[in-house]
Motif scaffolding. Structure first.
Motif, PDB file in Angstrom:
ATOM      1  N   GLU A  14      -8.392  24.526  10.898  1.00 32.37           N
ATOM      2  CA  GLU A  14      -8.199  24.516   9.450  1.00 32.37           C
ATOM      3  C   GLU A  14      -7.653  25.846   8.933  1.00 32.37           C
ATOM      4  O   GLU A  14      -7.866  26.908   9.522  1.00 32.37           O
ATOM      5  CB  GLU A  14      -9.532  24.252   8.751  1.00 32.37           C
ATOM      6  N   SER A  15      -6.976  25.754   7.786  1.00 32.22           N
ATOM      7  CA  SER A  15      -6.526  26.959   7.099  1.00 32.22           C
ATOM      8  C   SER A  15      -7.728  27.626   6.437  1.00 32.22           C
ATOM      9  O   SER A  15      -8.754  26.981   6.188  1.00 32.22           O
ATOM     10  CB  SER A  15      -5.485  26.607   6.032  1.00 32.22           C
ATOM     11  N   SER A  16      -7.602  28.897   6.144  1.00 35.19           N
ATOM     12  CA  SER A  16      -8.680  29.602   5.457  1.00 35.19           C
ATOM     13  C   SER A  16      -8.740  29.153   3.998  1.00 35.19           C
ATOM     14  O   SER A  16      -7.817  28.518   3.478  1.00 35.19           O
ATOM     15  CB  SER A  16      -8.440  31.112   5.505  1.00 35.19           C
ATOM     16  N   LYS A  17      -9.837  29.460   3.346  1.00 38.00           N
ATOM     17  CA  LYS A  17     -10.007  29.093   1.941  1.00 38.00           C
ATOM     18  C   LYS A  17      -8.916  29.714   1.082  1.00 38.00           C
ATOM     19  O   LYS A  17      -8.387  29.075   0.157  1.00 38.00           O
ATOM     20  CB  LYS A  17     -11.382  29.540   1.460  1.00 38.00           C
ATOM     21  N   GLU A  18      -8.563  30.945   1.393  1.00 35.25           N
ATOM     22  CA  GLU A  18      -7.524  31.635   0.630  1.00 35.25           C
ATOM     23  C   GLU A  18      -6.164  30.947   0.811  1.00 35.25           C
ATOM     24  O   GLU A  18      -5.399  30.788  -0.154  1.00 35.25           O
ATOM     25  CB  GLU A  18      -7.417  33.108   1.070  1.00 35.25           C
ATOM     26  N   GLU A  19      -5.866  30.540   2.056  1.00 38.89           N
ATOM     27  CA  GLU A  19      -4.602  29.840   2.309  1.00 38.89           C
ATOM     28  C   GLU A  19      -4.542  28.512   1.577  1.00 38.89           C
ATOM     29  O   GLU A  19      -3.499  28.122   1.033  1.00 38.89           O
ATOM     30  CB  GLU A  19      -4.431  29.616   3.819  1.00 38.89           C
ATOM     31  N   LYS A  20      -5.659  27.792   1.543  1.00 39.64           N
ATOM     32  CA  LYS A  20      -5.710  26.508   0.834  1.00 39.64           C
ATOM     33  C   LYS A  20      -5.473  26.700  -0.656  1.00 39.64           C
ATOM     34  O   LYS A  20      -4.753  25.924  -1.287  1.00 39.64           O
ATOM     35  CB  LYS A  20      -7.062  25.833   1.076  1.00 39.64           C
ATOM     36  N   GLN A  21      -6.092  27.745  -1.230  1.00 40.49           N
ATOM     37  CA  GLN A  21      -5.907  28.008  -2.652  1.00 40.49           C
ATOM     38  C   GLN A  21      -4.459  28.379  -2.957  1.00 40.49           C
ATOM     39  O   GLN A  21      -3.896  27.946  -3.972  1.00 40.49           O
ATOM     40  CB  GLN A  21      -6.851  29.132  -3.098  1.00 40.49           C
ATOM     41  N   HIS A  22      -3.863  29.159  -2.060  1.00 48.26           N
ATOM     42  CA  HIS A  22      -2.463  29.547  -2.249  1.00 48.26           C
ATOM     43  C   HIS A  22      -1.547  28.330  -2.215  1.00 48.26           C
ATOM     44  O   HIS A  22      -0.637  28.176  -3.047  1.00 48.26           O
ATOM     45  CB  HIS A  22      -2.047  30.545  -1.158  1.00 48.26           C
ATOM     46  N   GLU A  23      -1.778  27.432  -1.256  1.00 48.52           N
ATOM     47  CA  GLU A  23      -0.952  26.231  -1.142  1.00 48.52           C
ATOM     48  C   GLU A  23      -1.173  25.291  -2.329  1.00 48.52           C
ATOM     49  O   GLU A  23      -0.233  24.639  -2.794  1.00 48.52           O
ATOM     50  CB  GLU A  23      -1.278  25.489   0.157  1.00 48.52           C
ATOM     51  N   ALA A  24      -2.414  25.237  -2.821  1.00 45.67           N
ATOM     52  CA  ALA A  24      -2.709  24.393  -3.975  1.00 45.67           C
ATOM     53  C   ALA A  24      -1.941  24.862  -5.204  1.00 45.67           C
ATOM     54  O   ALA A  24      -1.401  24.054  -5.971  1.00 45.67           O
ATOM     55  CB  ALA A  24      -4.210  24.393  -4.261  1.00 45.67           C
ATOM     56  N   VAL A  25      -1.863  26.180  -5.387  1.00 45.87           N
ATOM     57  CA  VAL A  25      -1.107  26.741  -6.508  1.00 45.87           C
ATOM     58  C   VAL A  25       0.386  26.486  -6.320  1.00 45.87           C
ATOM     59  O   VAL A  25       1.104  26.148  -7.267  1.00 45.87           O
ATOM     60  CB  VAL A  25      -1.393  28.250  -6.644  1.00 45.87           C
ATOM     61  N   ARG A  26       0.869  26.616  -5.084  1.00 49.60           N
ATOM     62  CA  ARG A  26       2.296  26.445  -4.798  1.00 49.60           C
ATOM     63  C   ARG A  26       2.763  25.017  -5.064  1.00 49.60           C
ATOM     64  O   ARG A  26       3.823  24.793  -5.637  1.00 49.60           O
ATOM     65  CB  ARG A  26       2.589  26.837  -3.348  1.00 49.60           C
ATOM     66  N   PHE A  27       1.968  24.047  -4.657  1.00 53.38           N
ATOM     67  CA  PHE A  27       2.375  22.651  -4.814  1.00 53.38           C
ATOM     68  C   PHE A  27       2.000  22.066  -6.173  1.00 53.38           C
ATOM     69  O   PHE A  27       2.665  21.158  -6.658  1.00 53.38           O
ATOM     70  CB  PHE A  27       1.761  21.793  -3.704  1.00 53.38           C
TER      71      PHE A  27
END
Length: 308
Positions: free
Chosen positions: A80-93
């Motif tokens: 899995e991606s880290s929590k920070e990576e998930k938040q970054h991708e959520a903002v991007r998409f």
């Protein structure tokens, strides 16, 4: 080209076997052998379908129950991606993240409406389209998708098969004549010559039995054969189409209030990692009870409009 339901079942079985293989290769999995065996056995039932003798399917179910009872199911490592990576991708998409999810019901509806393949095949095709859209949008590989699917199904665990068990239990209850017993109990308690009383008994019976069974479809066969058909439809002349739909919706009110409906209430709590495992149910009670009252009122008003 037409896709059959048996082909979709076979594809589901192949996916479960893939999860089993992934699990065996996951050395960080807490219970990889038991978990792999569970998903492999489950996959075989989908692939074999009608070709496997009933007694063998029964043996497979017993083995799966033993694996779950012995707590030989667990979770592993899914990359899995880290929590920070998930938040970054959520903002991007942004809201585009909902696109793959929205594709599923749209494709399901289109297939069910404009083809002869049926809604279940449409759901399978919609899921494949949603998967393709998610992979195209995120540019992730099929392996990542497989690991995410395995993560989700491991989090759900044995509860993923509860709906099938409960539906089968409802069919057995119906064959055993439980509906007649229910009708006798209602007749001894409620005044059957009173329309409102039998409507309340029907809708409330659907709610309570769904809470026991965990599945409104399983409850519908029993309660409708015991109360709906003899007392509400035949005795008082209710419209079968209207009363049937509203009774089923009353059953769904029970779904909102029971842990037996694991796929609706237990699974979300597990996936969201809620500390209160009954938190989903507690949040839904305030909706379920008023909704049940509304269903009873609509059933009394609409189902008998043509006989008043």
């Amino acid at each position: 080209m037409s896709v059959t339901l048996e082909q979709m079942y076979c594809l589901t079985g192949i996916l479960l076997l893939a999860f089993s293989v992934y699990t065996l290769l996951d050395k960080n999995h807490k219970a990889r052998y038991g978990t792999a065996a569970f998903w492999a056995l489950y996959g075989v039932t989908f692939i074999g379908g009608k070709e496997i003798p009933a007694w063998i399917v029964g043996l497979i179910v017993v083995l799966m129950a033993l694996l779950a009872a012995k707590k030989w199911l667990g979770t592993g490592s899914y990359g899995e991606s880290s929590k920070e990576e998930k938040q970054h991708e959520a903002v991007r998409f942004g809201n585009r993240l909902f696109l793959p999810t929205l594709i599923v019901p749209v494709v399901t509806f289109l297939v069910a409406k404009f083809t002869s393949m049926g809604a279940l095949v449409g759901l399978g095709l919609g899921s494949l389209c949603g998967l393709a859209a998610a992979m195209a949008m995120t540019r992730e590989s099929l392996k990542v998708a497989g690991n995410e699917g395995r993560r989700l199904i491991d989090a759900i665990g044995w509860a993923v098969i509860l709906s099938q068990f409960l539906a089968a239990l409802g069919a057995l209850f119906d064959k055993a004549g439980v509906g007649k017993v229910v009708a006798g109990l209602v007749a001894s308690v409620a005044p059957t010559d009173n329309v409102l009383a039998v409507v309340v008994a029907y809708c409330l019976g659907m709610t309570l039995f769904t809470m026991i069974m965990g599945n409104a479809f399983a409850a519908f066969a029993v309660i409708t054969s015991g109360i709906g058909i003899p007392l509400v439809i035949q005795l008082h002349g209710a419209d079968p189409a209207i009363i049937g739909v509203l009774a089923m919706l009353s059953g769904y009110c029970g779904t909102l209030m029971t842990p037996m409906a694991a796929n609706f209430n237990v699974v979300p709590a597990a996936l969201l990692e809620m500390t209160d495992k009954n938190g989903v149910i507690k949040a839904q009670i305030a909706t379920a009870l008023p909704l049940l009252v509304i269903q009873i009122a609509l059933a009394y008003w609409l189902a008998f409009a043509g006989v008043r």
